[in-house]
Write a protein that holds these residues in place. Structure first.
Motif, short mmCIF file in Angstrom:
data_model
loop_
_atom_site.label_atom_id
_atom_site.label_comp_id
_atom_site.label_asym_id
_atom_site.label_seq_id
_atom_site.Cartn_x
_atom_site.Cartn_y
_atom_site.Cartn_z
N ARG A 1 -52.56 5.50 -68.74
CA ARG A 1 -51.85 6.04 -69.91
C ARG A 1 -52.64 7.20 -70.49
NH1 ARG A 1 -51.85 0.51 -72.35
NH2 ARG A 1 -50.03 -0.49 -71.44
N GLY A 2 -51.94 8.15 -71.10
CA GLY A 2 -52.70 9.19 -71.78
C GLY A 2 -51.84 10.32 -72.27
N GLY A 3 -52.45 11.15 -73.08
CA GLY A 3 -51.79 12.35 -73.56
C GLY A 3 -50.82 12.11 -74.69
N SER A 4 -50.37 13.24 -75.30
CA SER A 4 -49.43 13.13 -76.41
C SER A 4 -48.20 14.01 -76.19
CB SER A 4 -50.14 13.52 -77.71
OG SER A 4 -50.73 14.80 -77.57
N ALA A 5 -48.36 15.16 -75.57
CA ALA A 5 -47.23 16.06 -75.30
C ALA A 5 -47.64 17.00 -74.18
CB ALA A 5 -46.90 16.86 -76.56
N SER A 6 -46.63 17.55 -73.47
CA SER A 6 -46.96 18.35 -72.29
C SER A 6 -47.65 19.66 -72.67
CB SER A 6 -45.70 18.63 -71.48
OG SER A 6 -44.86 19.52 -72.18
N ASN A 7 -47.46 20.13 -73.91
CA ASN A 7 -48.10 21.40 -74.28
C ASN A 7 -49.44 21.21 -75.00
OD1 ASN A 7 -47.14 20.40 -76.65
ND2 ASN A 7 -46.09 22.27 -77.31
N VAL A 8 -49.96 19.97 -74.90
CA VAL A 8 -51.27 19.70 -75.50
C VAL A 8 -52.24 19.28 -74.40
CG1 VAL A 8 -52.55 18.26 -77.13
CG2 VAL A 8 -50.19 18.95 -77.66
N VAL A 9 -53.41 19.89 -74.37
CA VAL A 9 -54.47 19.40 -73.47
C VAL A 9 -54.88 18.03 -74.02
CG1 VAL A 9 -56.81 19.80 -72.61
CG2 VAL A 9 -55.23 21.72 -72.85
N ALA A 10 -54.79 17.02 -73.15
CA ALA A 10 -54.86 15.63 -73.65
C ALA A 10 -56.24 15.27 -74.18
CB ALA A 10 -54.47 14.67 -72.53
N GLU A 11 -56.24 14.63 -75.34
CA GLU A 11 -57.50 14.20 -75.92
C GLU A 11 -57.90 12.82 -75.42
OE1 GLU A 11 -57.46 13.54 -80.11
OE2 GLU A 11 -59.64 13.37 -80.22
N LYS A 12 -56.88 11.96 -75.17
CA LYS A 12 -57.20 10.58 -74.80
C LYS A 12 -56.42 10.13 -73.58
CE LYS A 12 -57.87 8.92 -79.52
NZ LYS A 12 -57.20 8.08 -80.51
N ALA A 13 -57.06 9.30 -72.77
CA ALA A 13 -56.37 8.66 -71.65
C ALA A 13 -57.14 7.39 -71.31
CB ALA A 13 -56.34 9.59 -70.43
N ALA A 14 -56.43 6.42 -70.77
CA ALA A 14 -57.07 5.15 -70.42
C ALA A 14 -56.41 4.55 -69.19
CB ALA A 14 -56.99 4.17 -71.59
N ALA A 15 -57.21 3.91 -68.36
CA ALA A 15 -56.69 3.23 -67.17
C ALA A 15 -57.20 1.79 -67.16
CB ALA A 15 -57.13 3.94 -65.90
N HIS A 16 -56.35 0.88 -66.69
CA HIS A 16 -56.72 -0.52 -66.56
C HIS A 16 -56.79 -0.84 -65.07
CE1 HIS A 16 -56.03 -4.88 -68.18
NE2 HIS A 16 -57.24 -4.68 -67.73
N VAL A 17 -57.95 -1.29 -64.64
CA VAL A 17 -58.22 -1.43 -63.21
C VAL A 17 -58.51 -2.89 -62.86
CG1 VAL A 17 -59.65 -0.60 -61.30
CG2 VAL A 17 -59.28 0.87 -63.30
N ASP A 18 -57.79 -3.40 -61.87
CA ASP A 18 -57.99 -4.76 -61.38
C ASP A 18 -58.86 -4.70 -60.13
OD1 ASP A 18 -56.30 -7.70 -61.00
OD2 ASP A 18 -57.07 -6.78 -59.18
N VAL A 19 -59.92 -5.51 -60.10
CA VAL A 19 -60.85 -5.51 -58.96
C VAL A 19 -60.94 -6.92 -58.39
CG1 VAL A 19 -63.20 -4.98 -58.20
CG2 VAL A 19 -62.21 -3.71 -60.10
N ARG A 20 -60.89 -7.05 -57.06
CA ARG A 20 -61.07 -8.36 -56.41
C ARG A 20 -62.19 -8.25 -55.40
NH1 ARG A 20 -56.28 -11.63 -58.15
NH2 ARG A 20 -55.46 -10.12 -59.62
N PHE A 21 -62.93 -9.35 -55.25
CA PHE A 21 -64.09 -9.33 -54.34
C PHE A 21 -64.31 -10.71 -53.77
CE2 PHE A 21 -64.98 -8.90 -58.88
CZ PHE A 21 -65.35 -10.20 -59.17
N GLN A 22 -65.13 -10.75 -52.69
CA GLN A 22 -65.31 -12.02 -51.99
C GLN A 22 -66.67 -12.67 -52.23
OE1 GLN A 22 -64.10 -11.09 -48.01
NE2 GLN A 22 -62.36 -12.46 -48.18
N THR A 23 -67.66 -11.88 -52.63
CA THR A 23 -68.99 -12.45 -52.80
C THR A 23 -69.54 -12.10 -54.19
OG1 THR A 23 -70.20 -10.52 -52.00
CG2 THR A 23 -69.46 -12.10 -50.33
N LYS A 24 -70.53 -12.91 -54.59
CA LYS A 24 -71.18 -12.63 -55.87
C LYS A 24 -71.89 -11.29 -55.83
CE LYS A 24 -72.49 -17.35 -56.93
NZ LYS A 24 -73.60 -18.24 -57.23
N GLY A 25 -72.45 -10.95 -54.66
CA GLY A 25 -73.14 -9.68 -54.50
C GLY A 25 -72.20 -8.50 -54.76
N GLN A 26 -71.00 -8.60 -54.20
CA GLN A 26 -70.00 -7.55 -54.44
C GLN A 26 -69.64 -7.48 -55.92
OE1 GLN A 26 -66.94 -9.01 -51.87
NE2 GLN A 26 -67.64 -7.87 -50.07
N ALA A 27 -69.55 -8.65 -56.54
CA ALA A 27 -69.17 -8.69 -57.97
C ALA A 27 -70.20 -7.95 -58.81
CB ALA A 27 -69.06 -10.15 -58.44
N SER A 28 -71.49 -8.20 -58.56
CA SER A 28 -72.48 -7.52 -59.40
C SER A 28 -72.59 -6.05 -59.03
CB SER A 28 -73.83 -8.24 -59.34
OG SER A 28 -74.24 -8.38 -58.03
#
Ligand SMILES: [Zn+2]
Length: 380
Positions: A242-269
């Motif tokens: 998500r992000g931005g406010s209008a197409s004629n504005v250089v966006a001040e804010k944006a955010a992404a929500h990322v889901d991560v899956r892993f198989q080992t504790k080592g990968q998790a850390s």
């Protein structure tokens, strides 16, 4: 010998087992309905009366949690923990369109597979050990949670405390595939928010003085997405952007929500560290990372393999083949496995359609699965 007697016992009582499963399925218990879940807690408490010491952990928001310490012949040398949950993902009213049915050699209904049948198998496993007078080395305790389907926010503490006292954890969640394979490894998961803050400006009048948070975030998302490694079982999915406010504005804010899956504790850390170390690619922007690990993975350790082999040999005594599978989704078993307590999952019913309209279990696999639970408690 003992296993054959247990299997015989379960076969004789199969109509009773089915009746008990029906009783639980016909009480709707979505996690969000404390009243509904508490009614299942009442029903299990009644079913366990006389065969277990019942301890109820009252909850304000979620359904109550239950601890059953079964009264079975035992030397009392430590305990074996059976783990399960009484909530389902099905909203109130589901029974109207998905009623309890017995047809095509299966039992159907919301929560029958995930995981009311598994709970009933625990109760009958204890009954078999009692009635047959089979002495086990360890005490047999069941922990039944009421908030598993939303990640066990209020029960994890209890699960951990009980697991800490246990030599092994037997999770009666649905098995894998129509063969009924056990789950010997489960992926863990994490969730991160990446927030980018840039410098807003007018896209037409003053473009150069702006720094786009959207462009910054898009570059960050490309960077983290490249950490996906399918061969190693690591996936990184930016599911929300998500992000931005209008197409004629250089966006001040944006955010992404990322889901991560892993198989080992080592990968998790490793992956957590990489997220924490992200730096802005455009020096005029800032980025801010929040979130972290939700569930640790259940790894296929030597202890897990040993426990699986025991289950396999008990099944073989009943003439049933038993396979194993690695799966993506987590359960309370991830929590106990991450503590280093030997854990096997998927010991519950054989069937299909968890969280789906065709949720059902195979009737001709009821007796051997209930017997497997009893056999494991007896042998551990
Ligand atoms: Zn479940």
């Amino acid at each position: 010998m003992a296993v054959e007697r247990i299997l015989e016992y379960m076969r004789e009582r199969q109509p009773e087992i089915v009746e008990q499963i029906r009783a639980l399925v016909e009480i709707e218990s979505p996690t969000a309905s404390k009243t509904g879940v508490d009614r299942v807690v009442d029903a299990v408490t009644a079913a366990a009366s006389g065969i277990a010491e019942v301890r109820r952990y009252p909850q304000a928001e979620h359904g109550d949690h239950l601890r059953l310490e079964f009264d079975i012949p035992t030397r009392g040398d430590g305990q074996v923990l059976a783990l399960g949950h009484l909530d389902t993902v099905w909203p109130l009213g589901t029974l109207e369109r998905m009623p309890w049915r017995v047809k095509e050699s299966r039992l159907w209904g919301p929560g029958v597979f995930d995981m009311k049948a598994g709970v009933v198998y625990m109760l009958f496993a204890a009954r078999a050990l009692r009635d047959l007078g089979l002495r086990s080395r360890r005490r047999f305790v069941a922990q039944l949670n009421s908030d598993e389907e939303i990640g066990s926010p209020s029960s994890t503490r209890l699960t951990k405390a009980e697991a800490r006292r246990s030599a092994a954890v037997l999770v009666a969640e649905p098995s894998f595939g129509l063969e009924g394979s056990l789950k010997t490894s489960r992926k863990g998961g994490a969730s991160f928010w990446i927030e980018a803050r840039g410098v807003a400006s007018h896209a037409g009048l003053d473009f150069e003085s702006g720094a786009s948070a959207i462009v910054e975030l898009a570059r960050q998302v490309r960077r983290v997405s490249a950490w996906t490694n399918l061969d190693r079982g690591v996936t990184v999915n930016p599911g929300v952007f998500r992000g931005g406010s209008a197409s004629n504005v250089v966006a001040e804010k944006a955010a992404a929500h990322v889901d991560v899956r892993f198989q080992t504790k080592g990968q998790a850390s490793d992956i957590t560290r990489r997220f924490r170390e992200l730096e802005p690619l455009d020096a005029r922007c800032e980025i801010h990372i929040t979130g972290g690990i939700g569930k640790m993975p259940m790894e296929r350790t030597d202890d897990v393999i040993r426990l699986f082999r025991l289950a396999q040999s008990i099944s073989a005594e009943m003439g049933v083949g038993l396979g194993e599978a690695a799966v993506g989704g987590g359960s309370d078993g991830n929590t106990t496995a991450a503590m280093g307590i030997p854990t096997i999952d998927g010991l519950g019913a054989v069937g299909e359609g968890a969280h789906a309209l065709h949720e059902s279990i195979l009737i001709d696999r009821i007796a051997d699965r209930a017997a497997l639970m009893a056999g494991l408690v007896h042998r551990l």
